[in-house]
Design an enzyme around this catalytic site. Structure first.
Site, mmCIF file in Angstrom:
data_model
loop_
_atom_site.group_PDB
_atom_site.id
_atom_site.type_symbol
_atom_site.label_atom_id
_atom_site.label_comp_id
_atom_site.label_asym_id
_atom_site.label_seq_id
_atom_site.Cartn_x
_atom_site.Cartn_y
_atom_site.Cartn_z
ATOM 1 N N VAL A 18 20.992 -1.850 2.411
ATOM 2 C CA VAL A 18 19.568 -2.187 2.423
ATOM 3 C C VAL A 18 18.699 -1.021 1.985
ATOM 4 C CG1 VAL A 18 17.647 -2.907 3.876
ATOM 5 C CG2 VAL A 18 19.893 -3.853 4.237
ATOM 6 N N GLY A 19 18.942 0.150 2.597
ATOM 7 C CA GLY A 19 18.092 1.306 2.311
ATOM 8 C C GLY A 19 18.018 1.594 0.820
ATOM 9 N N ARG A 44 28.800 8.895 0.216
ATOM 10 C CA ARG A 44 27.915 7.809 -0.187
ATOM 11 C C ARG A 44 26.840 8.331 -1.148
ATOM 12 N NH1 ARG A 44 26.382 2.757 3.803
ATOM 13 N NH2 ARG A 44 27.754 1.435 2.600
ATOM 14 N N THR A 94 22.695 -0.476 12.615
ATOM 15 C CA THR A 94 22.450 -0.817 14.022
ATOM 16 C C THR A 94 23.500 -1.836 14.466
ATOM 17 O OG1 THR A 94 20.894 -2.496 13.235
ATOM 18 C CG2 THR A 94 19.954 -0.406 13.952
ATOM 19 N N ALA A 225 14.580 -14.949 12.435
ATOM 20 C CA ALA A 225 14.845 -15.501 11.093
ATOM 21 C C ALA A 225 16.355 -15.601 10.865
ATOM 22 C CB ALA A 225 14.194 -14.627 10.020
ATOM 23 N N CYS A 278 25.328 -9.073 9.551
ATOM 24 C CA CYS A 278 24.121 -9.236 10.370
ATOM 25 C C CYS A 278 24.019 -10.486 11.226
ATOM 26 C CB CYS A 278 22.899 -9.126 9.470
ATOM 27 S SG CYS A 278 22.738 -7.448 8.840
HETATM 28 P P1 NAD Z 1 24.935 0.419 6.098
HETATM 29 O O1 NAD Z 1 25.952 0.766 7.116
HETATM 30 O O2 NAD Z 1 25.359 -0.034 4.751
HETATM 31 O O3 NAD Z 1 23.982 1.686 5.848
HETATM 32 C C1 NAD Z 1 23.470 2.480 6.860
HETATM 33 C C2 NAD Z 1 23.527 3.934 6.398
HETATM 34 O O4 NAD Z 1 22.861 4.757 7.359
HETATM 35 C C3 NAD Z 1 24.965 4.491 6.292
HETATM 36 O O5 NAD Z 1 25.193 4.929 4.969
HETATM 37 C C4 NAD Z 1 24.993 5.643 7.301
HETATM 38 O O6 NAD Z 1 25.776 6.738 6.892
HETATM 39 C C5 NAD Z 1 23.519 6.015 7.370
HETATM 40 N N1 NAD Z 1 23.153 6.762 8.580
HETATM 41 C C6 NAD Z 1 23.481 6.499 9.868
HETATM 42 N N2 NAD Z 1 22.935 7.425 10.685
HETATM 43 C C7 NAD Z 1 22.236 8.285 9.906
HETATM 44 C C8 NAD Z 1 21.460 9.442 10.167
HETATM 45 N N3 NAD Z 1 21.263 9.905 11.417
HETATM 46 N N4 NAD Z 1 20.895 10.076 9.118
HETATM 47 C C9 NAD Z 1 21.078 9.631 7.858
HETATM 48 N N5 NAD Z 1 21.802 8.533 7.545
HETATM 49 C C10 NAD Z 1 22.376 7.862 8.554
HETATM 50 O O7 NAD Z 1 23.979 -0.657 6.774
HETATM 51 P P2 NAD Z 1 23.039 -1.739 6.040
HETATM 52 O O8 NAD Z 1 23.812 -2.955 5.729
HETATM 53 O O9 NAD Z 1 22.265 -1.065 4.960
HETATM 54 O O10 NAD Z 1 22.066 -2.110 7.248
HETATM 55 C C11 NAD Z 1 21.099 -1.198 7.696
HETATM 56 C C12 NAD Z 1 20.119 -1.944 8.589
HETATM 57 O O11 NAD Z 1 19.462 -2.972 7.826
HETATM 58 C C13 NAD Z 1 20.777 -2.668 9.771
HETATM 59 O O12 NAD Z 1 19.910 -2.595 10.869
HETATM 60 C C14 NAD Z 1 20.883 -4.099 9.287
HETATM 61 O O13 NAD Z 1 20.854 -5.017 10.354
HETATM 62 C C15 NAD Z 1 19.638 -4.250 8.449
HETATM 63 N N6 NAD Z 1 19.712 -5.269 7.391
HETATM 64 C C16 NAD Z 1 20.850 -5.397 6.640
HETATM 65 C C17 NAD Z 1 20.878 -6.339 5.596
HETATM 66 C C18 NAD Z 1 22.096 -6.494 4.712
HETATM 67 O O14 NAD Z 1 22.102 -7.393 3.877
HETATM 68 N N7 NAD Z 1 23.129 -5.666 4.817
HETATM 69 C C19 NAD Z 1 19.741 -7.112 5.319
HETATM 70 C C20 NAD Z 1 18.594 -6.936 6.106
HETATM 71 C C21 NAD Z 1 18.599 -5.995 7.143
HETATM 72 C C1 UGA Z 2 21.363 -12.827 5.643
HETATM 73 C C2 UGA Z 2 19.970 -13.445 5.470
HETATM 74 O O1 UGA Z 2 20.049 -14.526 4.539
HETATM 75 C C3 UGA Z 2 18.969 -12.408 4.971
HETATM 76 O O2 UGA Z 2 17.665 -12.984 4.924
HETATM 77 C C4 UGA Z 2 18.977 -11.215 5.915
HETATM 78 O O3 UGA Z 2 18.103 -10.206 5.444
HETATM 79 C C5 UGA Z 2 20.378 -10.661 6.028
HETATM 80 O O4 UGA Z 2 21.273 -11.703 6.494
HETATM 81 C C6 UGA Z 2 20.516 -9.550 7.017
HETATM 82 O O5 UGA Z 2 19.698 -9.390 7.896
HETATM 83 O O6 UGA Z 2 21.539 -8.884 6.878
HETATM 84 P P1 UGA Z 2 23.383 -12.235 4.020
HETATM 85 O O7 UGA Z 2 24.152 -12.132 5.294
HETATM 86 O O8 UGA Z 2 23.455 -11.137 3.047
HETATM 87 O O9 UGA Z 2 21.816 -12.439 4.359
HETATM 88 O O10 UGA Z 2 23.819 -13.564 3.252
HETATM 89 P P2 UGA Z 2 23.511 -15.121 3.450
HETATM 90 O O11 UGA Z 2 23.256 -15.711 2.123
HETATM 91 O O12 UGA Z 2 22.508 -15.362 4.503
HETATM 92 O O13 UGA Z 2 24.917 -15.675 3.953
HETATM 93 C C7 UGA Z 2 25.414 -15.355 5.243
HETATM 94 C C8 UGA Z 2 26.705 -16.108 5.488
HETATM 95 O O14 UGA Z 2 26.441 -17.504 5.683
HETATM 96 C C9 UGA Z 2 27.695 -16.029 4.336
HETATM 97 O O15 UGA Z 2 29.003 -15.895 4.845
HETATM 98 C C10 UGA Z 2 27.529 -17.350 3.620
HETATM 99 O O16 UGA Z 2 28.657 -17.745 2.908
HETATM 100 C C11 UGA Z 2 27.259 -18.269 4.805
HETATM 101 N N1 UGA Z 2 26.529 -19.506 4.434
HETATM 102 C C12 UGA Z 2 25.271 -19.442 3.948
HETATM 103 C C13 UGA Z 2 27.145 -20.739 4.614
HETATM 104 O O17 UGA Z 2 28.304 -20.813 5.075
HETATM 105 N N2 UGA Z 2 26.460 -21.877 4.288
HETATM 106 C C14 UGA Z 2 25.199 -21.835 3.791
HETATM 107 O O18 UGA Z 2 24.626 -22.928 3.506
HETATM 108 C C15 UGA Z 2 24.592 -20.599 3.616
#
Ligand code: NAD
Ligand code: UGA
Length: 461
Positions: A18-19, A44, A94, A225, A278
């Site tokens: 995400v970042g 990374r 987290t 959400a 997530c």
């Molecule tokens: P991630 O594990 O890919 O990335 C997190 C990064 O933070 C890692 O690279 C880690 O090394 C770094 N980190 C941890 N502690 C640190 C510190 N003290 N200083 C500097 N870097 C540090 O995780 P992500 O998937 O990017 O998710 C991050 C957050 O965003 C989570 O809270 C997640 O719930 C939320 N989120 C994720 C998604 C998604 O699609 N993956 C979508 C929306 C929200």
């Molecule tokens: C989900 C949300 O869609 C994002 O809005 C949110 O930001 C993110 O989580 C997060 O907080 O991490 P993501 O997990 O990347 O995004 O992907 P999705 O498209 O939501 O799919 C999640 C899972 O549900 C996948 O395994 C997908 O295959 C499954 N899915 C989705 C189904 O089985 N059926 C559907 O109709 C839709």
């Protein structure tokens, strides 16, 4: 004082899924802002600075190549970057807590808290600190308490700006979001900080899509959400079980239900269950919060979404076993797809992990195929007992197998030559389509015994 050519300097702590992509988008849309992304993980950061990005996301590489070195920078120098930047996004992981109180449900806030303390320690001027990680409600309060615990006249305004992008479509979601949510304190400085962030997003997001709210509502809205989205998947999956018993077709039911504009058609694809880093973690976090606030009925309601997800996978594997004459021992099964969804290499909480482990527990020999996620699959299955091999080419992977198990909705799997695959497999040959993506009738006519989700099986047995 050193003159800077940039209008604003923005920092993001956490260079993950995400970042990094969200900062890449800001750097692209705001060429006059300097955007730096830092991480504690040097590998990374090295990967973000290389030709081999650590995250696969369609369209990402192109924008990184355009912005990196121009106004987008990746660094491990957290200390100096905190000192230099005035706007700091926190996007660290987290995960679900695995120890102590709340283990298995509550969010593990250790990375987040470490970051808050680093911001306090290295700041020499006032900052806006923006929560982009998904966090339990009231985390901003704890953030404020840490940040106001000893820097004299330096002030910190904490905002909540949760991210709603989905993997696989992240760049489009970031460029054309349904909404951007910004929560703040309703104080003079809180509102001023909120305006600074609104100004950044206004560069490309229409004003009506930038929603502002109180800070607790913003934090909670993100968890809710994700819970609502996951709930839809569990709802349709629960009905898929009924369809299989009662000869209805889940795709027809989903279409009929989803064309009601009050319900809508999205997130009604029945399948093997939701994965990803997530959904499960955020629902469990919501469940934990409800129990913490003495709302056990509400907690139970949301927990059932996760239980149905597990039930769907248990049902699937039971069906594989039963259909293949109640024994998988020594049989070769090809798992098509290991990523938790298409267009990503991410395998976190992928249903394929659980299903593969269950196949191995039945002493099946498992061949895993995926166009992007084989490295992560090997990490996830490290130490798993049994015979596993990793073969990217689906035709080679399927050769000599007794069954295909489709775990990921990669477009590639829709278009395979199933006739060619059938000829290379042991007969009777089976397909268990955990995503309902292939042409079931055609595969049946080729010779396969076909087991979709939530539809009558097509079988000669
Ligand atoms: P991630 O594990 O890919 O990335 C997190 C990064 O933070 C890692 O690279 C880690 O090394 C770094 N980190 C941890 N502690 C640190 C510190 N003290 N200083 C500097 N870097 C540090 O995780 P992500 O998937 O990017 O998710 C991050 C957050 O965003 C989570 O809270 C997640 O719930 C939320 N989120 C994720 C998604 C998604 O699609 N993956 C979508 C929306 C929200
Ligand atoms: C989900 C949300 O869609 C994002 O809005 C949110 O930001 C993110 O989580 C997060 O907080 O991490 P993501 O997990 O990347 O995004 O992907 P999705 O498209 O939501 O799919 C999640 C899972 O549900 C996948 O395994 C997908 O295959 C499954 N899915 C989705 C189904 O089985 N059926 C559907 O109709 C839709």
């Amino acid at each position: 004082m050193k003159k800077t050519k940039f209008k604003k300097k923005i920092l993001c702590i956490g260079a993950g899924y995400v970042g990094a992509p969200s900062m890449v988008m800001i750097a692209c849309k705001c060429p006059d802002y300097k955007v730096t992304v830092v991480d504690i993980n040097p590998q990374r950061i090295a990967a973000w600075n290389s030709g081999q990005l650590p995250v696969y996301e369609p369209g990402l590489e192109k924008i990184v190549n355009k912005t990196r070195g121009r106004n987008l920078f990746f660094s491990t120098d957290i200390e100096n970057q905190i000192a230099e930047n005035d706007i700091i996004f926190v996007c660290v992981n987290t995960p679900t807590k695995t120890f102590g109180a709340g283990a298995g449900q509550a969010a593990d806030l250790q990375y987040w808290e470490k970051t808050a303390r680093q911001i306090l320690e290295y700041s020499q001027s006032s900052k806006i600190v923006i929560e982009k990680s998904t966090l339990p409600i009231k985390t901003a309060l704890a953030m404020e308490r840490i940040l106001t615990s000893g820097k004299g006249d330096i002030t910190f305004d904490v905002l909540s700006n949760p991210e709603f992008m989905a993997e696989g479509t992240a760049m489009n979601d970031l460029e054309n979001p349904d909404r951007v949510l910004i929560g703040s304190r309703e104080t003079k400085s809180g509102l001023a900080a909120r305006e600074e962030l609104v100004e950044i997003y206004s560069r490309w997001v229409p004003a009506e899509k930038i929603i502002t709210s109180n800070i607790w509502s913003a934090e909670l809205s993100k968890l809710v959400a994700n819970a609502f989205l996951a709930q839809r998947v569990s709802s349709i999956n629960s009905i898929s079980a009924l369809c299989e018993k009662a000869d209805a077709d889940i795709s027809e039911v989903a279409r009929a239900v989803g064309t009601d504009s009050r319900i809508g058609s999205k997130f009604l694809r029945a399948g093997i269950g939701f994965g990803g880093s997530c959904f499960k973690k955020d629902i469990l976090n919501l469940v934990y919060l409800c129990r913490f606030y003495s709302l056990p009925e509400v907690a139970d309601y949301w927990e059932s979404v996760v239980k149905i997800n597990e039930y769907q996978q248990d049902r699937f594997i039971a069906n594989v076993l039963q259909s293949m004459f109640n024994t998988l021992a020594g049989k070769k099964i090809c798992v098509l797809g290991f990523a938790f969804k298409a267009d990503t290499a991410d395998t976190r909480e992928s249903p394929a992990i659980n299903i593969t482990r269950k196949l191995l527990a039945e002493h099946a020999e498992v061949v895993i195929s995926d166009p992007k996620a084989l490295d992560n699959a090997a990490i996830d299955l490290d130490g798993a007992e049994g015979q596993i091999s990793y073969v990217e080419d689906p035709y080679r992977a399927a050769g000599g197998c007794h069954a295909l198990v489709i775990m990921t909705d990669w477009d590639l799997y829709r278009k395979l030559d199933y006739g060619k695959i059938y000829r290379s497999m042991v007969k009777p040959a089976f397909i268990f389509d955990g995503r309902n993506i292939i042409d079931h009738r055609k595969c049946f006519e080729i010779g396969f015994n076909v087991f979709p989700i939530g539809k009558p099986p097509l079988t000669r047995l």
